[in-house]
Design a protein around this motif. Structure first.
Motif, short mmCIF file in Angstrom:
data_model
loop_
_atom_site.label_atom_id
_atom_site.label_comp_id
_atom_site.label_asym_id
_atom_site.label_seq_id
_atom_site.Cartn_x
_atom_site.Cartn_y
_atom_site.Cartn_z
N UNK A 166 0.99 -1.29 -0.47
CA UNK A 166 -0.69 0.53 -0.11
C UNK A 166 0.85 0.98 0.33
N UNK A 167 0.66 2.29 -0.28
CA UNK A 167 0.91 3.76 -0.17
C UNK A 167 1.31 4.20 1.68
N UNK A 168 2.21 4.49 2.24
CA UNK A 168 2.33 5.02 3.56
C UNK A 168 3.43 6.06 3.65
N UNK A 169 3.72 5.76 4.96
CA UNK A 169 4.42 6.56 5.19
C UNK A 169 5.85 5.84 5.47
N UNK A 170 4.81 4.46 5.95
CA UNK A 170 7.02 3.53 5.78
C UNK A 170 5.89 2.49 6.99
N UNK A 171 7.32 1.52 6.97
CA UNK A 171 7.04 0.05 7.90
C UNK A 171 7.45 0.13 9.18
N UNK A 172 7.77 -0.99 9.96
CA UNK A 172 8.26 -0.49 11.31
C UNK A 172 7.87 -2.02 11.70
N UNK A 173 9.49 -2.31 11.78
CA UNK A 173 9.89 -4.01 12.32
C UNK A 173 10.31 -4.11 13.50
N UNK A 174 9.64 -4.26 14.90
CA UNK A 174 10.15 -4.22 15.93
C UNK A 174 10.41 -5.42 16.45
N UNK A 175 11.41 -5.23 17.69
CA UNK A 175 11.41 -6.89 18.84
C UNK A 175 10.23 -6.47 19.54
N UNK A 180 6.84 -1.35 22.57
CA UNK A 180 6.09 -0.47 23.98
C UNK A 180 6.63 0.91 23.10
N UNK A 181 7.45 1.29 22.47
CA UNK A 181 8.02 2.31 21.98
C UNK A 181 7.50 3.01 20.97
N UNK A 182 8.22 2.67 19.82
CA UNK A 182 8.09 3.48 18.42
C UNK A 182 6.31 3.14 17.90
N UNK A 183 7.10 1.27 18.05
CA UNK A 183 5.49 0.61 17.43
C UNK A 183 4.35 0.53 17.97
N UNK A 184 3.89 1.48 19.40
CA UNK A 184 2.86 1.04 19.80
C UNK A 184 2.40 2.66 19.72
N UNK A 185 3.28 3.53 19.47
CA UNK A 185 2.70 4.99 19.13
C UNK A 185 2.11 4.69 17.42
N UNK A 186 2.52 3.46 16.52
CA UNK A 186 1.73 3.90 15.17
C UNK A 186 0.62 2.01 15.51
N UNK A 187 0.42 2.14 16.85
CA UNK A 187 -0.79 1.47 16.87
C UNK A 187 -0.12 -0.11 16.87
N UNK A 233 15.92 3.69 9.44
CA UNK A 233 16.53 3.85 9.89
C UNK A 233 16.68 3.12 11.64
N UNK A 234 17.65 2.71 12.24
CA UNK A 234 17.71 1.85 12.94
C UNK A 234 17.57 2.29 14.79
N UNK A 235 16.59 2.54 15.25
CA UNK A 235 16.62 2.74 17.14
C UNK A 235 16.84 4.64 16.60
N UNK A 236 15.99 4.26 15.33
CA UNK A 236 15.68 6.19 15.24
C UNK A 236 17.59 7.13 15.80
#
Length: 274
Positions: A166-175, A180-187, A233-236
């Protein structure tokens, strides 16, 4: 035995606790190295966390950001986190208990030859001719910038099978640590630390799929199209510029983070998020 101390920068409370730990460790004939910023505050010589990779134990004093900074440099050296932050998913030891906890861990190492250790996975992203430093929390693949009309097209495959496009801002892959960090803020969902998994979460997608929790050994590939540029981006902190169309591969890194001392109280930390 050598022990490293890394305290949160420009935090007088953290520097004071580092000095208390130095005094206790000196009494036990332990060789001590202190990070450069804290050493400056204490008026002594310091080293970078990269110089602590041969330590029997490294103590991180601060919040989760300080722990991540320490882990980036200390490699596989066991790290004990002392929590001066508000939540502290990565830091299990309270300031009041820090001296006793470090003293007990040093005694255990001397008695057994190794600390109490549990391993937390890291993720590593790579492209055709580059590899990004591993991330303990997450890897983000995004377009040139976030916001309406500034994203890209993303196709995500997990172990070769199409998950979403899909179209979007990006994809986040979390451990689990990063859930509980960036992943949580993205739902995205919480993952308990003892669950060996990764979570894939779309960021402001036009036709989003629910977040996907997959096995920790999964290979996630993200193809980026329809953008002039993009970033991984790795760990911001560490980032790689990409030139779409390009495919980014995210896999479990070879070296985990080795966490020393008592485990964190996951649900107690969750309650601090309210």
């Amino acid at each position: 035995m050598k022990v490293g101390l890394v305290a949160q920068k420009d935090n007088a409370r953290a520097a004071h606790l580092a000095e208390k730990l130095r005094e206790m460790l000196r009494e036990r004939d332990v060789t001590i190295v202190v990070d450069t910023a804290t050493a400056t505050a204490l008026g002594i010589d310091g080293v970078s966390p990269e110089a602590m990779q041969d330590c029997a134990l490294v103590v991180s004093i601060g919040g989760d950001g300080t722990f991540l900074y320490t882990a980036r440099g200390a490699g596989t050296a066991p790290i004990m986190g002392v929590n001066l932050g508000e939540v502290g998913f990565l830091n299990a030891v309270s300031p009041d208990d820090a001296v006793d906890a470090v003293r007990d861990e040093v005694a255990h190492i001397r008695e057994t030859g190794s600390p109490h250790v549990r391993e937390m996975m890291r993720l590593q992203a790579s492209g055709d001719d580059w590899t990004l430093d591993p991330g303990m929390n997450e890897i983000v693949v995004q377009g040139p910038q976030r916001g309406h009309g500034a994203g890209a097209s993303f196709e995500v495959r997990v172990d070769g099978e199409l998950y979403t496009g899909s179209q979007g801002d990006g994809i986040l892959i979390a451990t689990p640590a990063g859930s509980t960090a960036y992943n949580l803020s993205e739902g995205g969902p919480f993952i308990r630390p003892e669950v060996d998994a990764v979570v894939v979460t779309e960021m402001c997608a036009s036709e989003p799929m629910p977040s996907l929790v997959s096995a920790a050994d999964s290979t996630v590939t993200v193809r980026v199209d329809d953008a002039d540029s993009g970033f991984v981006i790795s760990d911001g902190r560490n980032q790689q510029v990409i030139d779409p169309p390009e495919t980014v591969t995210i896999e479990r890194a070879d070296q985990p983070v080795r966490m020393a001392g008592p485990p964190s109280e996951f649900f107690k930390a969750l309650n601090k998020l309210d």
